[in-house]
Design a protein around this motif. Structure first.
Motif, mmCIF file in Angstrom:
data_model
loop_
_atom_site.group_PDB
_atom_site.id
_atom_site.type_symbol
_atom_site.label_atom_id
_atom_site.label_comp_id
_atom_site.label_asym_id
_atom_site.label_seq_id
_atom_site.Cartn_x
_atom_site.Cartn_y
_atom_site.Cartn_z
ATOM 1 N N ASP A 1 6.474 -6.979 0.169
ATOM 2 C CA ASP A 1 5.169 -7.639 0.037
ATOM 3 C C ASP A 1 5.020 -8.422 -1.264
ATOM 4 N N GLY A 2 6.070 -8.477 -2.074
ATOM 5 C CA GLY A 2 6.026 -9.208 -3.339
ATOM 6 C C GLY A 2 6.070 -8.310 -4.541
ATOM 7 N N THR A 3 5.347 -7.183 -4.507
ATOM 8 C CA THR A 3 5.352 -6.245 -5.639
ATOM 9 C C THR A 3 6.099 -4.951 -5.323
ATOM 10 N N THR A 4 6.374 -4.699 -4.040
ATOM 11 C CA THR A 4 7.102 -3.493 -3.646
ATOM 12 C C THR A 4 8.100 -3.815 -2.537
ATOM 13 N N VAL A 5 9.126 -2.990 -2.461
ATOM 14 C CA VAL A 5 10.107 -3.054 -1.374
ATOM 15 C C VAL A 5 10.308 -1.635 -0.866
#
Length: 226
Positions: free
Chosen positions: A143-147
């Motif tokens: 999501d952009g901040t987490t994987v």
């Protein structure tokens, strides 16, 4: 006496004239300074990266490599196909790598357009003891901040529609905050809003930028976060 004096004067004048002529012969015009360096300067051209970024590369290098790919028309990727049936995805996009090992799709209805990929990982994270339901070790949410790598899904979710069109090697696609480019070594996707990136491949998931491995929740296999 007068004759001798005149002869002396003539000899003196002749000597001066000869000396002057000789000096004149030795004087040559000064040529222009042709060796003077030119005032113009050549600025080295900035070349686009020619090879995929290595693990641990700066996220700027990853983004530059992705953007150097030939961008395709994202309008061609708003559909997914399964068993001969084509589904219109609306604002969402779907695509699959040429190897068929990475199948990606967005889901604006339930995840705000975040990217998820099903990856055929050679060594997927094992199912956590606390995870209940159908375990999918190759399901990756970015999501952009987490994987998140590996999670529980009772059904294919967004992937019920199947797979999107193939994204050829060397080409890139932009959608929302994402830009992705596929290469034989893996699929690289950058999130421009958060300046992060991820490489998806069967060898594993490689994060870039501020994404660092953190302790995963009980129902997630592996997690990276900023």
């Amino acid at each position: 006496m007068r004759v001798a004096w005149l002869i002396s004067i003539l000899l003196l004048v002749a000597g001066c004239s000869s000396s002057t002529d000789g000096e004149a012969e030795r004087i040559t015009p000064i040529p222009p300074n042709s060796s003077r360096p030119s005032s113009s300067t050549t600025t080295p051209s900035t070349k686009a990266p020619t090879k995929p970024p290595d693990p641990g590369a700066p996220v700027a290098e990853v983004t530059a490599w992705i953007e150097a790919g030939k961008t395709v028309d994202a309008a061609q990727y708003h559909v997914a196909m399964r068993e001969g049936v084509t589904t219109d995805l609306g604002e969402d996009v779907a695509f699959v790598t040429p190897s068929g090992k990475t199948n990606c799709m967005t889901d604006s209805k339930y995840s705000g357009g975040a990217l998820a990929c099903l990856v055929e990982l050679t060594d997927p994270p094992p199912r956590p003891a606390a995870a209940y339901g159908e375990w999918k070790g190759g399901w990756v949410d970015f999501d952009g901040t987490t994987v998140d790598v590996g999670s529980v899904h009772g059904d294919p979710g967004r992937f019920t529609a199947g797979t999107g069109p193939q994204l050829p090697y060397g080409q890139a696609i932009g959608f929302g905050d994402y830009q992705c480019r596929v290469d034989p070594v893996g699929l690289y996707c950058a999130n421009r809003a958060h300046n992060t990136a991820v490489r998806f491949s069967d060898a594993g998931i490689e994060p870039f930028g501020c994404l660092q491995r953190v302790t995963a929740p009980p129902d997630i296999g592996e997690k990276f976060s900023c």
